[in-house]
Design an enzyme around this catalytic site. Structure first.
Site, mmCIF file in Angstrom:
data_model
loop_
_atom_site.group_PDB
_atom_site.id
_atom_site.type_symbol
_atom_site.label_atom_id
_atom_site.label_comp_id
_atom_site.label_asym_id
_atom_site.label_seq_id
_atom_site.Cartn_x
_atom_site.Cartn_y
_atom_site.Cartn_z
ATOM 1 N N PHE A 141 -4.646 -0.496 -11.323
ATOM 2 C CA PHE A 141 -3.031 -0.310 -11.574
ATOM 3 C C PHE A 141 -2.778 1.142 -10.976
ATOM 4 O O PHE A 141 -3.232 2.119 -11.442
ATOM 5 C CB PHE A 141 -2.872 -0.063 -13.042
ATOM 6 C CG PHE A 141 -1.124 0.134 -13.187
ATOM 7 C CD1 PHE A 141 -0.481 -0.691 -12.942
ATOM 8 C CD2 PHE A 141 -0.828 1.642 -13.528
ATOM 9 C CE1 PHE A 141 0.970 -0.393 -13.120
ATOM 10 C CE2 PHE A 141 0.413 1.732 -13.557
ATOM 11 C CZ PHE A 141 1.433 0.974 -13.524
ATOM 12 N N ASP A 226 -8.280 7.939 -7.775
ATOM 13 C CA ASP A 226 -6.928 7.822 -8.338
ATOM 14 C C ASP A 226 -7.354 8.319 -9.635
ATOM 15 O O ASP A 226 -7.634 7.480 -10.627
ATOM 16 C CB ASP A 226 -6.315 6.392 -8.237
ATOM 17 C CG ASP A 226 -5.018 6.411 -8.999
ATOM 18 O OD1 ASP A 226 -4.803 7.370 -9.784
ATOM 19 O OD2 ASP A 226 -4.184 5.519 -8.915
ATOM 20 N N LYS A 255 0.693 12.712 -13.975
ATOM 21 C CA LYS A 255 0.759 12.610 -15.205
ATOM 22 C C LYS A 255 0.603 13.862 -16.013
ATOM 23 O O LYS A 255 1.417 14.849 -16.118
ATOM 24 C CB LYS A 255 -0.228 11.402 -16.003
ATOM 25 C CG LYS A 255 0.180 10.210 -15.570
ATOM 26 C CD LYS A 255 -0.505 8.960 -16.419
ATOM 27 C CE LYS A 255 0.061 7.436 -16.064
ATOM 28 N NZ LYS A 255 1.148 7.401 -16.186
#
Length: 403
Positions: A141, A226, A255
């Site tokens: 994801f 990532d 984030k």
């Protein structure tokens, strides 16, 4: 109708139905706790999918934002501003890198990493024009833009959004043999999550990340990690890659870098890699804006202390010990994770992940499900021991009641 019902109905009427949130409407929050419009308090065990690592309305971060709000918030990259140089230098140092490409959201950083790898492949590695290939892992994801969903294996993310962007090869996560076979002369990068969050907090087999690192060095391929969800303290280290002693060629961050206040993301790499860009070849109006830099600089300062990494490690050990006790007779079939992050597989006979999440909400705990009967736990790193224990008590009670 209650205030909650009114607000949910209004949202449903005027918002594109891209989410299916739990029926709670948050009005305020502090630390690990949120309060809804009816005045009921909830323990947050999701932390904005790790965007709120430092808790809600963290005083240091709020004050950093407030000070900057009174000075300047946006210049665009048409001009320099006085927070930009420090942000780039200090984030690069935190990552052990040299250069930063700042953008806004996590998926924008992934897109920027894809462009960076391709540009590097053509200008440095010498891959023929239009032939660059990036290898990714199944179950990934990395976001939901058109290019990124082109290499997703999630039908919900892909269906009806084609045609898809070419140039990607998908191999099973954790399979070094498949990775080795996928690398070719035209491979410019391997893009991986050191821990796959959306898939249910999947930790790869021991030795997998070092093996990928060795393969990419042998084949002159970039290794891009990532760490949008796994980075910045979540796993008990600054970066999840550190657990296996791996240093990638580039980090993708987001984030928690914005402290739960503003969206901040970045690609962080060497001068050789990020130096391939020339003015005009990439950009972002809000990327690296003064407000974002001010908040991110405070995040970096907080991480330098090591306090939050240590808390995630200690509290994570406590959480995983409790969760291990729920396996088998407690209604949990499997627990995965690292640090203060866990994917909990619930016995399907006791309910779906959504049903468990709703029952926990009724008990004052907020989590979110993924992939059927899996519940994700990612408490803010500032959560107290007693609050964490209480939240896990509620999970145990929900499973006991369902059994």
């Amino acid at each position: 109708m209650t205030a909650t019902e009114d607000l949910i109905a209004a949202a449903d009427a005027h918002s594109a139905p891209t989410y299916s949130p739990l029926p709670v409407v948050v009005a305020s929050a502090e630390g690990a706790w949120m309060t809804d419009v009816e005045g009921r308090r909830y323990l947050d065990l999701l932390a904005g999918y790790s965007a709120l690592n430092f808790g809600h309305t963290n005083r240091r971060l709020v004050e950093a934002a407030r000070r900057q709000l009174e000075r300047v918030t946006l210049t665009s990259r048409a001009f320099h501003h006085d927070r930009y140089a420090a942000f780039c230098a200090e984030l690069a140092e935190l990552c052990g890198m040299e250069m930063v490409l700042p953008v806004n959201t996590g998926v924008e950083a992934v897109e920027s990493a894809v462009k960076t790898a391709r540009k590097w492949g053509y200008r440095v590695k010498g891959v023929p024009a239009g032939m660059a290939k990036i290898v990714v892992a199944g179950g990934n994801f990395h976001g939901r833009t058109t290019t990124v969903i082109s290499f997703s294996t999630d039908p919900e993310a892909r269906a009806d959004f084609g045609p898809y962007t070419p140039g990607f090869e998908i191999v099973p996560y954790g399979d070094l043999t498949a990775m080795r076979s996928a690398l070719s002369e035209n491979t410019v990068a391997v893009l991986l999550e050191p821990v796959q969050g959306e898939s249910g907090v999947i930790v790869p087999p021991a030795g997998y990340l070092p093996g990928v690192r060795e393969l990419t060095r042998e084949r002159n391929v970039l290794f891009i990690a990532d760490e949008v969800q796994s980075g910045l303290g979540r796993t008990g280290r600054t970066f999840a890659c550190e657990h296996e002693g791996v240093e990638p060629d580039a980090y993708v961050l987001g984030k928690a870098l914005g402290g739960g206040i503003v969206p901040v993301s970045a690609v962080v790499s060497s001068a050789e890699v990020l130096g391939v860009f020339r003015p005009g070849e990439h950009g972002s109006t809000f990327g690296g804006n003064p407000l974002a830099c001010a908040v991110a600089l405070e995040v970096i300062a907080m991480l330098r202390s090591g306090e939050f990494q240590a808390r995630a490690a200690a509290l994570g050990e406590r959480m995983h010990r409790r969760l291990a006790g729920l396996r088998g007779t407690g209604g949990v079939t499997a627990v995965r994770g690292r640090g203060l992050w866990a994917g909990v597989d619930v016995d399907p006979r006791l309910g779906t992940g959504r049903e468990v999440s709703e029952r926990l909400m009724d008990r004052g705990v907020l989590v979110k499900d993924t992939h059927g009967s899996t519940v994700r736990l990612a408490p803010p790193l500032v959560i107290g021991e007693q609050d964490l224990d209480w939240g896990l008590d509620q999970l145990a009670a929900v499973l006991e009641d369902a059994g």
